[in-house]
Design a protein around this motif. Structure first.
Motif, PDB file in Angstrom:
ATOM      1  N   SER A 190      45.317  43.645  36.639  1.00 61.23           N
ATOM      2  CA  SER A 190      45.978  42.566  37.366  1.00 61.23           C
ATOM      3  C   SER A 190      47.441  42.581  37.014  1.00 61.23           C
ATOM      4  CB  SER A 190      45.361  41.213  37.003  1.00 61.23           C
ATOM      5  OG  SER A 190      45.499  40.966  35.619  1.00 61.23           O
ATOM      6  N   TRP A 213      37.437  50.390  45.819  1.00 57.39           N
ATOM      7  CA  TRP A 213      38.211  49.159  45.695  1.00 57.39           C
ATOM      8  C   TRP A 213      39.647  49.567  45.340  1.00 57.39           C
ATOM      9  CZ3 TRP A 213      36.413  44.205  46.480  1.00 57.39           C
ATOM     10  CH2 TRP A 213      35.021  44.035  46.559  1.00 57.39           C
ATOM     11  N   GLU A 270      33.693  39.538  39.316  1.00 57.71           N
ATOM     12  CA  GLU A 270      34.698  38.995  40.212  1.00 57.71           C
ATOM     13  C   GLU A 270      34.202  39.093  41.653  1.00 57.71           C
ATOM     14  OE1 GLU A 270      39.039  39.326  39.321  1.00 57.71           O
ATOM     15  OE2 GLU A 270      38.276  41.236  38.598  1.00 57.71           O
ATOM     16  N   ASP A 281      35.833  39.334  44.353  1.00 58.49           N
ATOM     17  CA  ASP A 281      36.598  40.287  45.159  1.00 58.49           C
ATOM     18  C   ASP A 281      37.075  41.471  44.343  1.00 58.49           C
ATOM     19  OD1 ASP A 281      36.385  38.740  47.476  1.00 58.49           O
ATOM     20  OD2 ASP A 281      38.021  37.455  46.785  1.00 58.49           O
ATOM     21  N   GLY A 282      36.356  41.818  43.285  1.00 54.60           N
ATOM     22  CA  GLY A 282      36.805  42.914  42.446  1.00 54.60           C
ATOM     23  C   GLY A 282      35.700  43.886  42.117  1.00 54.60           C
ATOM     24  N   PRO A 283      35.947  44.797  41.172  1.00 53.03           N
ATOM     25  CA  PRO A 283      34.959  45.804  40.816  1.00 53.03           C
ATOM     26  C   PRO A 283      33.745  45.191  40.127  1.00 53.03           C
ATOM     27  CG  PRO A 283      37.151  46.430  40.115  1.00 53.03           C
ATOM     28  CD  PRO A 283      37.199  44.988  40.500  1.00 53.03           C
ATOM     29  N   TRP A 304      42.755  42.699  45.902  1.00 52.99           N
ATOM     30  CA  TRP A 304      41.704  43.705  46.045  1.00 52.99           C
ATOM     31  C   TRP A 304      41.381  43.965  47.502  1.00 52.99           C
ATOM     32  CZ3 TRP A 304      40.514  46.760  42.251  1.00 52.99           C
ATOM     33  CH2 TRP A 304      40.633  46.323  40.923  1.00 52.99           C
ATOM     34  N   ASN A 305      41.223  45.243  47.848  1.00 48.94           N
ATOM     35  CA  ASN A 305      40.830  45.680  49.185  1.00 48.94           C
ATOM     36  C   ASN A 305      39.639  46.619  49.052  1.00 48.94           C
ATOM     37  OD1 ASN A 305      43.353  45.030  51.253  1.00 48.94           O
ATOM     38  ND2 ASN A 305      43.994  45.299  49.134  1.00 48.94           N
ATOM     39  N   LYS A 306      38.587  46.370  49.836  1.00 49.27           N
ATOM     40  CA  LYS A 306      37.393  47.197  49.791  1.00 49.27           C
ATOM     41  C   LYS A 306      37.341  48.086  51.032  1.00 49.27           C
ATOM     42  CE  LYS A 306      32.336  46.830  49.695  1.00 49.27           C
ATOM     43  NZ  LYS A 306      31.195  45.876  49.732  1.00 49.27           N
ATOM     44  N   ARG A 309      39.529  45.526  34.729  1.00 47.22           N
ATOM     45  CA  ARG A 309      40.188  44.814  35.808  1.00 47.22           C
ATOM     46  C   ARG A 309      41.679  44.886  35.568  1.00 47.22           C
ATOM     47  NH1 ARG A 309      39.335  38.563  36.146  1.00 47.22           N
ATOM     48  NH2 ARG A 309      40.674  38.723  34.312  1.00 47.22           N
ATOM     49  N   TRP A 337      39.343  52.108  42.364  1.00 46.68           N
ATOM     50  CA  TRP A 337      38.028  52.246  41.734  1.00 46.68           C
ATOM     51  C   TRP A 337      37.042  52.839  42.725  1.00 46.68           C
ATOM     52  CZ3 TRP A 337      36.528  51.774  36.809  1.00 46.68           C
ATOM     53  CH2 TRP A 337      37.368  51.065  35.925  1.00 46.68           C
ATOM     54  N   LYS A 344      43.536  47.932  44.553  1.00 49.93           N
ATOM     55  CA  LYS A 344      44.335  46.731  44.320  1.00 49.93           C
ATOM     56  C   LYS A 344      45.807  47.018  44.533  1.00 49.93           C
ATOM     57  CE  LYS A 344      44.870  42.700  41.399  1.00 49.93           C
ATOM     58  NZ  LYS A 344      44.479  42.000  40.174  1.00 49.93           N
TER      59      LYS A 344
END
Length: 310
Positions: A39, A307, A27, A29-31, A250-252, A37, A272, A309
């Motif tokens: 959602s 990460w 993804e 914008d994901g892990p 998702w936020n990093k 995942r 994560w 979410k």
């Protein structure tokens, strides 16, 4: 293959947490590949006949058609929530202290309300002095029905404390009231930092005798107890968690602080850090614990990329 973990929160009317294996693509914008995942997906209507009616926050009654297995899972989740809530209430009653509203967001303006839950050994609260931690700026206290606020500054003009004092004539003959004291300030740009506000509480009896309670412990070890007395060894200072700005999804982040209390992610779906994960949802957390090649995230150390979410 998907596994659905029912939630016990207010969103149960419309949503459920879904867990799926991501093995063939990454993804954007994901892990990483191969990770779980999480959602939020709309709850699908099931065709079995058993119906469950409930309401949240006193609102309209909602009717869901659930399978017997889902009904059992929902009951277990609700029972777990009730047990946890009871434990929290008992702990709060046993260790009542001066609280502060939060969390706050880094670099933003925050209006913090300090709650004074009790006086001192039956005496009413007469004065409250809240120390302002370094990095907190643009401090503006609000007067309260408790009493007027006075802002103290150092020789360089930096705010160091706010003091609220009740008129002597208004001091109550007994410890019967809860008080709210509010101050507005700009939060330092320090995500995941904990701000401590050491507080001195002065109480006064009807004959003018004053006693002091010092809420000044900034160790963060508020659950520690004296081995002999069975009571907290030191009174904890009000603490305020500082969170980074966020957006849905998702936020990093790169964490530059030690984070040992993962309750700062209490409204996140999942967190994560490499192969380790954490979720405040007990059902999702149980899936993390049993998922192959996945570790349980218990703490975050400086320099860690995560990460989150929401």
């Amino acid at each position: 293959m998907q596994r659905r973990a029912p939630t016990g929160g207010p969103a149960i009317e419309k949503y459920c947490l879904c867990v799926e294996r991501v093995s063939n693509r990454r993804e954007r914008d994901g892990p990483k590949e191969g990770a779980l995942r999480r959602s939020v997906a709309p709850r699908r209507r099931v065709t079995l006949r058993q119906q469950v009616a409930f309401s949240t926050d006193g609102g309209p009654t909602t009717v869901l058609e659930l399978s017997p297995v889902e009904v059992l899972e929902m009951k277990r989740a609700l029972q777990s929530c009730l047990i946890v809530a009871g434990s929290l209430l008992a702990a709060t009653a046993a260790r009542a202290h001066i609280s502060v509203s939060g969390p706050a967001f880094a670099g933003a303006t925050h209006e913090a309300t300090f709650g004074v839950g009790h006086g001192c050994d039956g005496a009413d609260t007469y004065r409250v002095k809240v120390q302002i931690p370094a990095g907190v700026t643009s401090v503006r206290p609000l007067d309260s029905t408790f009493g007027k606020a006075v802002l103290e500054k150092d020789t360089e003009g930096n705010a160091t404390a706010v003091v609220w004092t009740k008129p002597v004539a208004d001091v109550l003959p007994a410890d019967t009231n809860f008080y709210k004291l509010t101050v507005r300030f700009k939060v330092p740009d320090a995500p995941f930092k904990t701000l401590y506000f050491p507080t001195i509480q002065t109480c006064r009896t009807a004959d003018g005798t004053e006693t002091i309670a010092e809420w000044v412990d900034t160790s963060g070890e508020h659950g520690s107890h004296d081995a002999d007395a069975g009571t907290p060894a030191v009174n904890p200072a009000p603490s305020l968690a500082v969170l980074p700005p966020r957006s849905p999804g998702w936020n990093k982040y790169t964490v530059n602080e030690h984070v040992h209390d993962l309750s700062v992610f209490k409204d996140a779906l999942i967190v994560w850090a490499g192969k380790a994960a954490y979720s405040p949802n007990p059902n999702t957390q149980s899936l993390i614990m049993t998922e192959p090649d996945t570790e349980v995230l218990t703490a975050i150390h400086p320099g860690t990329e995560i990460w989150v979410k929401y």
